[in-house]
Scaffold this motif. Structure first.
Motif, PDB file in Angstrom:
ATOM      1  N   GLY A  91       0.803  -1.217   0.000  1.00  0.00           N
ATOM      2  CA  GLY A  91       0.000   0.000   0.000  1.00  0.00           C
ATOM      3  C   GLY A  91       0.831   1.259   0.000  1.00  0.00           C
ATOM      4  N   LEU A  92       1.402   1.587   1.160  1.00  0.00           N
ATOM      5  CA  LEU A  92       2.138   2.849   1.261  1.00  0.00           C
ATOM      6  C   LEU A  92       3.197   2.774   2.340  1.00  0.00           C
ATOM      7  N   ALA A  93       4.199   3.602   2.183  1.00  0.00           N
ATOM      8  CA  ALA A  93       5.227   3.791   3.209  1.00  0.00           C
ATOM      9  C   ALA A  93       6.063   5.004   2.804  1.00  0.00           C
ATOM     10  N   ARG A  94       6.694   5.602   3.792  1.00  0.00           N
ATOM     11  CA  ARG A  94       7.698   6.641   3.537  1.00  0.00           C
ATOM     12  C   ARG A  94       9.037   6.079   3.981  1.00  0.00           C
ATOM     13  N   VAL A  95      10.034   6.209   3.102  1.00  0.00           N
ATOM     14  CA  VAL A  95      11.357   5.670   3.407  1.00  0.00           C
ATOM     15  C   VAL A  95      12.334   6.839   3.497  1.00  0.00           C
ATOM     16  N   ASP A  96      13.098   6.876   4.580  1.00  0.00           N
ATOM     17  CA  ASP A  96      13.967   8.010   4.896  1.00  0.00           C
ATOM     18  C   ASP A  96      15.436   7.626   4.766  1.00  0.00           C
ATOM     19  N   PHE A  97      16.211   8.552   4.227  1.00  0.00           N
ATOM     20  CA  PHE A  97      17.627   8.330   3.985  1.00  0.00           C
ATOM     21  C   PHE A  97      18.447   9.546   4.419  1.00  0.00           C
ATOM     22  N   PHE A  98      19.760   9.333   4.485  1.00  0.00           N
ATOM     23  CA  PHE A  98      20.729  10.425   4.549  1.00  0.00           C
ATOM     24  C   PHE A  98      21.544  10.410   3.261  1.00  0.00           C
ATOM     25  N   LEU A  99      21.923  11.589   2.808  1.00  0.00           N
ATOM     26  CA  LEU A  99      22.925  11.717   1.761  1.00  0.00           C
ATOM     27  C   LEU A  99      24.157  12.280   2.450  1.00  0.00           C
ATOM     28  N   GLU A 100      25.125  11.405   2.687  1.00  0.00           N
ATOM     29  CA  GLU A 100      26.249  11.726   3.565  1.00  0.00           C
ATOM     30  C   GLU A 100      27.113  12.849   2.992  1.00  0.00           C
ATOM     31  N   ASN A 101      27.439  13.792   3.858  1.00  0.00           N
ATOM     32  CA  ASN A 101      28.321  14.888   3.451  1.00  0.00           C
ATOM     33  C   ASN A 101      29.695  14.353   3.079  1.00  0.00           C
ATOM     34  N   GLY A 102      30.257  14.910   2.024  1.00  0.00           N
ATOM     35  CA  GLY A 102      31.619  14.549   1.624  1.00  0.00           C
ATOM     36  C   GLY A 102      31.697  13.374   0.691  1.00  0.00           C
ATOM     37  N   THR A 103      30.848  12.337   0.937  1.00  0.00           N
ATOM     38  CA  THR A 103      30.906  11.127   0.113  1.00  0.00           C
ATOM     39  C   THR A 103      29.713  10.994  -0.826  1.00  0.00           C
ATOM     40  N   ASN A 104      28.607  11.685  -0.506  1.00  0.00           N
ATOM     41  CA  ASN A 104      27.330  11.530  -1.224  1.00  0.00           C
ATOM     42  C   ASN A 104      26.826  10.091  -1.181  1.00  0.00           C
ATOM     43  N   ARG A 105      27.220   9.363  -0.135  1.00  0.00           N
ATOM     44  CA  ARG A 105      26.735   7.998   0.056  1.00  0.00           C
ATOM     45  C   ARG A 105      25.282   8.035   0.509  1.00  0.00           C
ATOM     46  N   VAL A 106      24.437   7.216  -0.115  1.00  0.00           N
ATOM     47  CA  VAL A 106      23.035   7.090   0.280  1.00  0.00           C
ATOM     48  C   VAL A 106      22.958   6.106   1.439  1.00  0.00           C
ATOM     49  N   VAL A 107      22.442   6.558   2.582  1.00  0.00           N
ATOM     50  CA  VAL A 107      22.394   5.745   3.794  1.00  0.00           C
ATOM     51  C   VAL A 107      20.946   5.656   4.268  1.00  0.00           C
ATOM     52  N   PHE A 108      20.415   4.448   4.351  1.00  0.00           N
ATOM     53  CA  PHE A 108      19.046   4.242   4.829  1.00  0.00           C
ATOM     54  C   PHE A 108      18.934   4.631   6.300  1.00  0.00           C
ATOM     55  N   ASN A 109      17.839   5.328   6.633  1.00  0.00           N
ATOM     56  CA  ASN A 109      17.576   5.704   8.020  1.00  0.00           C
ATOM     57  C   ASN A 109      16.438   4.872   8.594  1.00  0.00           C
ATOM     58  N   GLU A 110      15.213   5.020   8.069  1.00  0.00           N
ATOM     59  CA  GLU A 110      14.092   4.231   8.583  1.00  0.00           C
ATOM     60  C   GLU A 110      12.943   4.233   7.590  1.00  0.00           C
ATOM     61  N   ILE A 111      11.994   3.340   7.816  1.00  0.00           N
ATOM     62  CA  ILE A 111      10.786   3.233   6.994  1.00  0.00           C
ATOM     63  C   ILE A 111       9.573   3.408   7.900  1.00  0.00           C
ATOM     64  N   ASN A 112       8.569   4.118   7.410  1.00  0.00           N
ATOM     65  CA  ASN A 112       7.370   4.434   8.181  1.00  0.00           C
ATOM     66  C   ASN A 112       6.161   3.898   7.418  1.00  0.00           C
ATOM     67  N   ALA A 113       5.465   2.896   8.009  1.00  0.00           N
ATOM     68  CA  ALA A 113       4.392   2.202   7.303  1.00  0.00           C
ATOM     69  C   ALA A 113       3.073   2.966   7.283  1.00  0.00           C
ATOM     70  N   ILE A 114       2.850   3.874   8.236  1.00  0.00           N
ATOM     71  CA  ILE A 114       1.670   4.751   8.193  1.00  0.00           C
ATOM     72  C   ILE A 114       2.193   6.179   8.310  1.00  0.00           C
ATOM     73  N   PRO A 115       2.658   6.727   7.193  1.00  0.00           N
ATOM     74  CA  PRO A 115       3.255   8.068   7.248  1.00  0.00           C
ATOM     75  C   PRO A 115       2.232   9.127   7.624  1.00  0.00           C
ATOM     76  N   GLY A 116       2.717  10.168   8.281  1.00  0.00           N
ATOM     77  CA  GLY A 116       1.848  11.248   8.711  1.00  0.00           C
ATOM     78  C   GLY A 116       1.162  11.960   7.557  1.00  0.00           C
ATOM     79  N   HIS A 117       0.001  12.509   7.847  1.00  0.00           N
ATOM     80  CA  HIS A 117      -0.752  13.290   6.864  1.00  0.00           C
ATOM     81  C   HIS A 117      -1.152  14.635   7.462  1.00  0.00           C
ATOM     82  N   THR A 118      -0.190  15.265   8.131  1.00  0.00           N
ATOM     83  CA  THR A 118      -0.413  16.618   8.652  1.00  0.00           C
ATOM     84  C   THR A 118      -0.056  17.623   7.557  1.00  0.00           C
ATOM     85  N   SER A 119      -0.199  18.896   7.872  1.00  0.00           N
ATOM     86  CA  SER A 119       0.087  19.932   6.869  1.00  0.00           C
ATOM     87  C   SER A 119       1.568  19.991   6.501  1.00  0.00           C
TER      88      SER A 119
END
Length: 352
Positions: free
Chosen positions: A293-321
């Motif tokens: 269905g849905l999820a929001r997946v969060d990452f870092f783009l590391e300074n200096g290396t531009n390495r993509v680093v996974f942070n966390e996944i949220n299965a019911i992402p917020g729907h605030t403003s």
């Protein structure tokens, strides 16, 4: 065409109760009232299930003083039981939409109830909900698909009775600064950053107030990037990416919801190929966790290396403003009313 009977469940006993109330109002306002007959079920902070008028302002706690209970029976007749203590009414539920963040809503518990009651429901199943809610087990899964993520040390809350031993183990494996996170809390609740031993001990105690499992992670210095994932099976899409500009040292609960200086940027400028790398990793993680269905997946783009680093996944992402998921979906061409329709259709297909 007969309207589908939709139950929207919100509130809950977690530390994210108030955020859930805001998200639910957004979702209800977006649902097509010509298609859906909506029943609102609010779960109070004490765990009482109440029938709530959809026109109420859920952000005010008045609804928690209601006296009419609305309880989903685990019986497979998929009934909603409405009672004032003297009189009882049964209502059918065609589909349930949990708009619950955190424990007892996003962690597989209520999803298991829907499955027992034979009710189609929106979003991840009980297993995916449980593992994505638990950062510790998510990390084990992501390790298996070779996506970069922050190194970590796992700690059980009961181990803090011998704090010296825990601190020694962490300091042998990680250098300061480190992040301390409750494994199963969301919306950055209970997270802290430690630059020294004193802050580490305080952070461990804070995290233990929110969970029995704790992660102590290396501090990744970089840009905070988020991606929306939508779909099921082989038909899964990832939105473009968004960037968080936190108004604090990191994007904690206060910076996220209470500090107007925090900003979100849609379609930020990234180095060549990095947006696609993030989108591909988001889909891979979603599928590895059995997402639906849905999820929001969060990452870092590391300074200096531009390495993509996974942070966390949220299965019911917020729907605030200020929530990134609906903004990213709209940017990708999916209005909220349309992707909610799609999520409901997916719920029916899975149920069949």
């Amino acid at each position: 065409m007969e309207k589908k009977k939709v139950a929207v469940i919100f509130g809950g006993r977690s530390s994210e109760h108030d955020v859930s109330c805001v998200s639910a109002m957004t979702v209800i306002n977006a649902l097509d009232k010509d298609k859906y007959d909506i029943t609102c079920i609010g779960i109070t902070k004490k765990g009482h299930w109440l029938l709530v008028d959809s026109t109420q302002d859920f952000t005010k706690s008045d609804w928690e003083n209601g006296s009419t209970r609305a309880i989903i029976s685990p019986d497979s007749d998929h009934k909603l039981i409405i009672t004032d203590g003297e009189h009882y009414e049964e209502r059918d539920i065609d589909v349930a939409i949990p708009v619950l963040h955190g424990l007892w809503g996003e962690d597989g518990t209520i999803q298991g109830l829907f499955e027992m009651a034979d009710i189609p429901y929106v979003g991840c199943g009980h297993l995916a909900s449980a593992v994505t809610m638990d950062k510790f087990f998510t990390k084990i899964i992501v390790d298996d698909i070779n996506v970069d993520q922050a190194d970590y040390v796992g700690v059980r809350a009961y181990e803090l009775s011998d704090m010296d031993s825990v601190v020694k183990r962490i300091e042998e494996k990680r250098e300061y600064p480190v992040f301390i996170k409750p494994s199963c809390a969301g919306s950055s609740v209970g997270i802290s950053k430690a630059h020294n031993r004193e802050e580490l001990i305080a952070g461990l105690k804070l995290a233990a107030e929110n969970d029995t499992k704790i992660l102590v992670e290396e501090a990744i210095v970089g840009r905070e990037i988020e991606c929306a994932v939508y779909g099921c099976g082989d038909d899964v899409i990832a939105s473009g990416v968004g960037e968080i500009l936190a108004a604090a040292e990191f994007y904690d609960f206060d910076a996220k919801y209470n500090n107007s200086e925090s900003k979100t940027i849609l379609d930020p400028e990234l180095p060549d190929g990095k947006a696609d790398e993030i989108r591909e990793a988001a889909i891979a993680i979603f599928k590895a966790c059995d997402g639906f269905g849905l999820a929001r997946v969060d990452f870092f783009l590391e300074n200096g290396t531009n390495r993509v680093v996974f942070n966390e996944i949220n299965a019911i992402p917020g729907h605030t403003s200020i929530s990134m998921y609906p903004m990213l979906m709209e940017k990708a061409g999916y209005k909220m009313c349309d992707y909610l329709d799609g999520l409901i259709q997916m719920a029916y297909r899975r149920h069949q």
